[in-house]
Design an enzyme around this catalytic site. Sequence first.
Site, short mmCIF file in Angstrom:
data_model
loop_
_atom_site.label_atom_id
_atom_site.label_comp_id
_atom_site.label_asym_id
_atom_site.label_seq_id
_atom_site.Cartn_x
_atom_site.Cartn_y
_atom_site.Cartn_z
N GLY A 176 0.81 -1.22 0.00
CA GLY A 176 0.00 0.00 0.00
C GLY A 176 0.84 1.26 0.00
CB THR A 180 -6.76 -0.18 -1.27
OG1 THR A 180 -5.80 -0.48 -0.24
CG2 THR A 180 -8.14 -0.47 -0.75
CG LEU A 213 1.13 -0.40 7.97
CD1 LEU A 213 1.97 -0.93 9.11
CD2 LEU A 213 2.04 0.22 6.91
CG ASN A 247 -5.61 -14.56 11.49
OD1 ASN A 247 -5.88 -15.48 12.27
ND2 ASN A 247 -6.40 -14.23 10.48
N GLY A 273 -1.45 -13.70 16.97
CA GLY A 273 -1.18 -15.13 17.20
C GLY A 273 0.19 -15.50 16.67
CB ALA A 316 -1.08 0.77 11.01
CE1 TYR A 359 -9.14 2.50 8.47
CE2 TYR A 359 -9.67 4.57 9.57
CZ TYR A 359 -8.74 3.73 8.98
OH TYR A 359 -7.42 4.11 8.89
P1 NAD Z 1 -3.54 1.74 1.62
O1 NAD Z 1 -4.95 1.44 1.29
O2 NAD Z 1 -2.67 2.30 0.56
O3 NAD Z 1 -2.81 0.46 2.23
C1 NAD Z 1 -3.46 -0.60 2.84
C2 NAD Z 1 -2.92 -1.89 2.25
O4 NAD Z 1 -3.55 -3.00 2.93
C3 NAD Z 1 -3.22 -2.04 0.77
O5 NAD Z 1 -2.08 -2.45 0.08
C4 NAD Z 1 -4.31 -3.11 0.74
O6 NAD Z 1 -4.33 -3.84 -0.48
C5 NAD Z 1 -3.95 -3.95 1.94
N1 NAD Z 1 -5.08 -4.72 2.48
C6 NAD Z 1 -6.34 -4.30 2.73
N2 NAD Z 1 -7.07 -5.30 3.22
C7 NAD Z 1 -6.25 -6.39 3.31
C8 NAD Z 1 -6.43 -7.73 3.73
N3 NAD Z 1 -7.60 -8.17 4.18
N4 NAD Z 1 -5.37 -8.58 3.66
C9 NAD Z 1 -4.16 -8.16 3.19
N5 NAD Z 1 -3.94 -6.89 2.77
C10 NAD Z 1 -4.97 -6.02 2.83
O7 NAD Z 1 -3.59 2.75 2.88
P2 NAD Z 1 -2.42 3.44 3.72
O8 NAD Z 1 -2.74 4.89 3.78
O9 NAD Z 1 -1.11 3.00 3.24
O10 NAD Z 1 -2.71 2.85 5.17
C11 NAD Z 1 -1.88 1.85 5.77
C12 NAD Z 1 -2.33 1.63 7.21
O11 NAD Z 1 -2.21 2.85 7.95
C13 NAD Z 1 -3.80 1.20 7.33
O12 NAD Z 1 -3.90 0.26 8.37
C14 NAD Z 1 -4.50 2.47 7.73
O13 NAD Z 1 -5.67 2.23 8.48
C15 NAD Z 1 -3.44 3.18 8.57
N6 NAD Z 1 -3.66 4.63 8.58
C16 NAD Z 1 -3.35 5.40 7.49
C17 NAD Z 1 -3.61 6.76 7.53
C18 NAD Z 1 -3.28 7.68 6.38
O14 NAD Z 1 -3.58 8.88 6.47
N7 NAD Z 1 -2.64 7.25 5.32
C19 NAD Z 1 -4.19 7.34 8.67
C20 NAD Z 1 -4.50 6.52 9.74
C21 NAD Z 1 -4.22 5.17 9.69
#
Ligand code: NAD
Length: 324
Positions: free
Chosen positions: A13, A38, A74, A100, A103, A115, A146
């Site tokens: 991501g 995503t 993440l 998971n 664990g 995250a 969320y």
């Molecule tokens: P993103 O959507 O680019 O990255 C999330 C990644 O997780 C993607 O590559 C997606 O394919 C993968 N993913 C989603 N569901 C999955 C699953 N069931 N199994 C395996 N992979 C899965 O978003 P990001 O901005 O890079 O966010 C990364 C993390 O940081 C997330 O947990 C998000 O909640 C947290 N976060 C981000 C922000 C921000 O502003 N960017 C703010 C708060 C929290």
Amino acid sequence: MTIKRVLVTGGAGFLGSHLCERLIQQGHDIICLDNFFTSQKSNVQHLLQYNNFELIRHDVTHPIWLEVDEIYNLACPAAPGHYQFNPIKTMKTSVMGAINTLGMAKRCGARILQASTSEVYGDPTVHPQPESYRGNVNPIGPRACYDEGKRAAETLFSDYHRRHQLDTRVVRIFNTYGPRMHPFDGRVVSNFIIQALRGEDITIFGDGSQTRSFCYRDDLVEGIIRLMAYEGDDEHMPVNIGNPNEFTIKQLAELTLKLTASSSKIEYKPLPEDDPLQRQPDITRAKALLDWEPTIELEEGLAHTIEYFRAIDLSDYRAPTPNH
Ligand code: NAD
Ligand code: UDP
């Protein structure tokens, strides 16, 4: 330095791919796990050449057996349009993904970082938000899948720490932006830049007086790497990482128009339900524990992000597909 085997879930991501890059540079062995809900492989294609990088297609709602020393969890859709696409799956990803990976951490004796998000504060009644604030979240609204999923994950992290002495870390990330955001994720920074570059109307939801505090991705990744390495008092307690400089959404629209030299007009649309009116991190704890504070301000970070969006081919990107 000890070389560690590090698992990054959601590693393909926006934030995960940068984190993988940094960890590869540090010489660690990286396993990047993602189901590409995503993101797309192009985010990590350039990393496949490294012997210390491995890519696994897997969904964190299912168990997986790996041997690792550290886990950054993440995996979770982060943009409102993405996490509301299949809200039940979003909740499963947060909760079952946490179970998971916890664990696995328990079995391997690995240190594990979650995250989490400023969304655990909901529409805050305390401003700025310190980690001690317990939040104001609507448990049945459109953002709940969320917000409550991430809150439940924090609960699991605390209970695994208390019950099984797991070595846990929790970072509460505030709005972070930068190159490699998904161009069609609907988040405000990517949306405004794409609209401005295409000469389309800039869509402000509400009157644009709601605020957010925007952190550049390099600052964020530095903060979470420091939190993972931190050993000291209360290391398992949540830490806010974000940039405390707060902007209204209208100010962001105007700055985007200026930096893109776009002639786009501003169009006002209704404010989505439960959209938080203000958000600003109190980063006292990150400063004290991690000696961390952001170094890149909005105008500079936005300029890098605009440069990135100008350079990519938008036809390479797709919106989420319904098979998840
Ligand atoms: P993103 O959507 O680019 O990255 C999330 C990644 O997780 C993607 O590559 C997606 O394919 C993968 N993913 C989603 N569901 C999955 C699953 N069931 N199994 C395996 N992979 C899965 O978003 P990001 O901005 O890079 O966010 C990364 C993390 O940081 C997330 O947990 C998000 O909640 C947290 N976060 C981000 C922000 C921000 O502003 N960017 C703010 C708060 C929290
Ligand atoms: N927003 C907006 N226009 C857009 C996209 C978002 O005005 O095209 C607003 C949104 O209503 C919210 C803020 O920008 O008040 C930040 O939205 P985003 O989806 O980036 O993240 P959030 O912080 O709400 O999770």
